[in-house]
Design an enzyme around this catalytic site. Structure first.
Site, PDB file in Angstrom:
ATOM      1  N   PRO A   7       3.630  -2.536  -3.280  1.00  0.00           N
ATOM      2  CA  PRO A   7       3.043  -1.140  -3.334  1.00  0.00           C
ATOM      3  C   PRO A   7       4.069  -0.246  -4.187  1.00  0.00           C
ATOM      4  O   PRO A   7       5.175  -0.197  -3.590  1.00  0.00           O
ATOM      5  CB  PRO A   7       2.671  -0.546  -2.197  1.00  0.00           C
ATOM      6  CG  PRO A   7       3.630  -1.358  -1.021  1.00  0.00           C
ATOM      7  CD  PRO A   7       3.717  -2.583  -1.772  1.00  0.00           C
ATOM      8  N   CYS A  98       8.427   5.107   3.264  1.00  0.00           N
ATOM      9  CA  CYS A  98       8.610   6.151   2.237  1.00  0.00           C
ATOM     10  C   CYS A  98       9.777   7.066   2.226  1.00  0.00           C
ATOM     11  O   CYS A  98       9.790   7.809   3.233  1.00  0.00           O
ATOM     12  CB  CYS A  98       7.514   6.891   1.825  1.00  0.00           C
ATOM     13  SG  CYS A  98       7.292   7.993   0.667  1.00  0.00           S
TER      14      CYS A  98
HETATM   15  C1  LIG Z   1       8.305   4.040  -7.669  1.00  0.00           C
HETATM   16  C2  LIG Z   1       8.290   3.462  -6.581  1.00  0.00           C
HETATM   17  C3  LIG Z   1       7.140   3.872  -5.958  1.00  0.00           C
HETATM   18  C4  LIG Z   1       6.909   3.187  -4.433  1.00  0.00           C
HETATM   19  N1  LIG Z   1       6.063   3.457  -3.612  1.00  0.00           N
HETATM   20  C5  LIG Z   1       5.815   2.889  -2.698  1.00  0.00           C
HETATM   21  C6  LIG Z   1       4.687   2.829  -2.010  1.00  0.00           C
HETATM   22  O1  LIG Z   1       3.565   3.794  -2.032  1.00  0.00           O
HETATM   23  N2  LIG Z   1       4.440   2.212  -0.652  1.00  0.00           N
HETATM   24  C7  LIG Z   1       5.387   1.491  -0.124  1.00  0.00           C
HETATM   25  O2  LIG Z   1       5.265   0.671   1.043  1.00  0.00           O
HETATM   26  N3  LIG Z   1       6.599   1.304  -0.784  1.00  0.00           N
HETATM   27  C8  LIG Z   1       6.724   1.813  -1.919  1.00  0.00           C
HETATM   28  N4  LIG Z   1       7.671   1.456  -2.698  1.00  0.00           N
HETATM   29  C9  LIG Z   1       9.024   0.570  -2.433  1.00  0.00           C
HETATM   30  C10 LIG Z   1       8.575  -1.023  -2.805  1.00  0.00           C
HETATM   31  O3  LIG Z   1       7.058  -1.345  -2.500  1.00  0.00           O
HETATM   32  C11 LIG Z   1       9.607  -1.831  -2.642  1.00  0.00           C
HETATM   33  O4  LIG Z   1       9.704  -1.756  -0.994  1.00  0.00           O
HETATM   34  C12 LIG Z   1      10.890  -1.653  -3.120  1.00  0.00           C
HETATM   35  O5  LIG Z   1      10.962  -1.317  -4.473  1.00  0.00           O
HETATM   36  C13 LIG Z   1      11.851  -2.667  -2.911  1.00  0.00           C
HETATM   37  O6  LIG Z   1      11.365  -3.775  -3.671  1.00  0.00           O
HETATM   38  P1  LIG Z   1      11.671  -4.339  -5.058  1.00  0.00           P
HETATM   39  O7  LIG Z   1      13.170  -4.423  -5.011  1.00  0.00           O
HETATM   40  O8  LIG Z   1      11.118  -5.559  -5.274  1.00  0.00           O
HETATM   41  O9  LIG Z   1      11.382  -3.391  -6.085  1.00  0.00           O
HETATM   42  C14 LIG Z   1       7.966   2.191  -4.013  1.00  0.00           C
HETATM   43  C15 LIG Z   1       9.023   1.892  -4.822  1.00  0.00           C
HETATM   44  C16 LIG Z   1       9.397   2.399  -6.019  1.00  0.00           C
HETATM   45  C17 LIG Z   1      10.402   2.176  -6.961  1.00  0.00           C
END
Ligand SMILES: Cc1cc2nc3c(=O)[nH]c(=O)nc-3n(C[C@H](O)[C@H](O)[C@H](O)COP(=O)(O)O)c2cc1C
Length: 328
Positions: A7, A98
């Site tokens: 997400p 968050c």
């Molecule tokens: C712009 C942005 C918005 C995000 N919004 C959410 C969210 O709505 N809910 C959530 O559980 N995590 C949110 N996250 C965290 C991501 O789900 C994820 O845990 C985090 O980006 C690490 O994973 P990655 O390195 O694969 O991006 C968000 C991350 C980013 C960068």
């Protein structure tokens, strides 16, 4: 192998989920968080954030779309979870990660990790309210300031009745700064008996392999890596798949146009430009071609100008009919 699209509020919205589904990557998806405070949200709020609730099955083909809620009031989380399920959500996820100030100020998101009891209460509130046939899960960071409560929070999610747990392997204070501490996911996995989904800092098939090895998890969630390179899951699944950005950029073009059309149809005209630039910025982390396109779009002020540049770049050039080809 089971890969979930993470997400991402303001990034992984319905048009982005449609692109990811069309390219055929993830096995599951989670919506951006739906914020729950002191009210039962009207159906239109769920429909705005999760238009897929209008599909016969909330998701894409076989790929289910779990609805994520963010809040700290167990009763309100419970009634809103029931509403989401009644509207067609196949499962509920709860956000304990968050980092946003506004959200943390009202005791939602990562700040709850300072108090494992509040995490337990939230999960329990939703689990008790929702019919047992629907899965309830939790997504956490390793902590707020530090990792001392990581195992306790994971256990709180398990004891609250979650079917599984996703761990973004960083604290709130660590933000999005590499590295992600996958070894902590292994510690959490060993301390709970529900499945654990590993998340954080997977950009390549090699990262995916290392994350699996270090965390010991079969299920992986990917966020930014998949937005930057929508062919990443294909490359993880099939070592023969092309990893040439020039070749994959050509394949991506129709999806980029589809995304533009979808975004234009679903949000206010004033914000379309920003969403296109946002995705191009992230695509630019993987595709040099996206950086060039971004430069072309940068100075466009009107939606029409944006459309002109995008269509010029992304519309396939048709071969002239044989009869009109010049003799060689
Ligand atoms: C712009 C942005 C918005 C995000 N919004 C959410 C969210 O709505 N809910 C959530 O559980 N995590 C949110 N996250 C965290 C991501 O789900 C994820 O845990 C985090 O980006 C690490 O994973 P990655 O390195 O694969 O991006 C968000 C991350 C980013 C960068």
């Amino acid at each position: 192998m089971h890969i979930t699209l993470a997400p991402m509020e303001g990034v992984v919205d319905a048009p982005m989920r449609r692109v990811q589904a069309a390219i055929g990557g993830p096995d599951a998806m989670v919506t951006e968080f739906v914020r729950v405070t002191e009210h039962l949200l009207p159906a239109k709020v769920f429909h705005r954030l999760v238009p897929e609730l209008n599909h016969p099955f909330c998701g894409y083909g076989e790929v289910p779309l779990t609805v994520q809620l963010l809040g700290s009031n167990p009763e309100m989380l419970g009634v809103n979870a029931v509403r989401a399920i009644e509207l067609g959500a196949p499962a509920i996820d709860l956000n304990f990660g968050c980092p946003a100030k506004t959200v943390n100020k009202s005791m939602g998101g990562a700040i709850m990790l300072r108090n494992p009891q509040s995490v337990f209460d939230a999960v329990k509130g939703v689990r008790s309210a929702v019919d047992p046939q629907y899965s309830v899960s939790g997504k956490m960071r390793l902590g707020y300031e530090d990792k001392t409560l990581a195992l306790e929070n994971a256990k709180a999610i398990e004891e609250g009745g979650a079917a599984y747990l996703t761990v973004h392997a960083r604290t709130k204070v660590e933000g999005y700064k590499p590295p992600a501490h996958w070894e902590w996911i292994a510690r959490i996995r060993e301390s709970v008996s529900i499945p654990v989904v590993a998340n954080g800092e997977i950009w390549t098939p090699e990262d995916y392999q290392r994350c699996k090895e270090v965390s010991g998890c079969d299920r992986i969630m990917i966020g930014r890596g998949l937005v930057a390179n929508p062919f990443l899951v294909e490359q993880i699944r099939n070592p023969e798949a092309s990893r040439d950005p020039a070749y994959n950029w050509q394949r991506l073009k129709p999806y980029l146009l589809g995304f533009f059309e979808d975004v234009s149809a679903s949000i206010d005209e004033r914000h379309v430009h920003g969403r296109i630039k946002q995705w191009l910025t992230m695509l630019g982390w993987h595709f040099p071609q996206a950086k060039e396109l971004f430069q072309q779009l940068r100075t466009e002020r009107e939606l029409q100008g944006v459309a002109r540049v995008l269509y010029a770049e992304c519309t396939p050039v048709e071969e002239p009919p044989k009869s009109r080809q010049l003799p060689s």
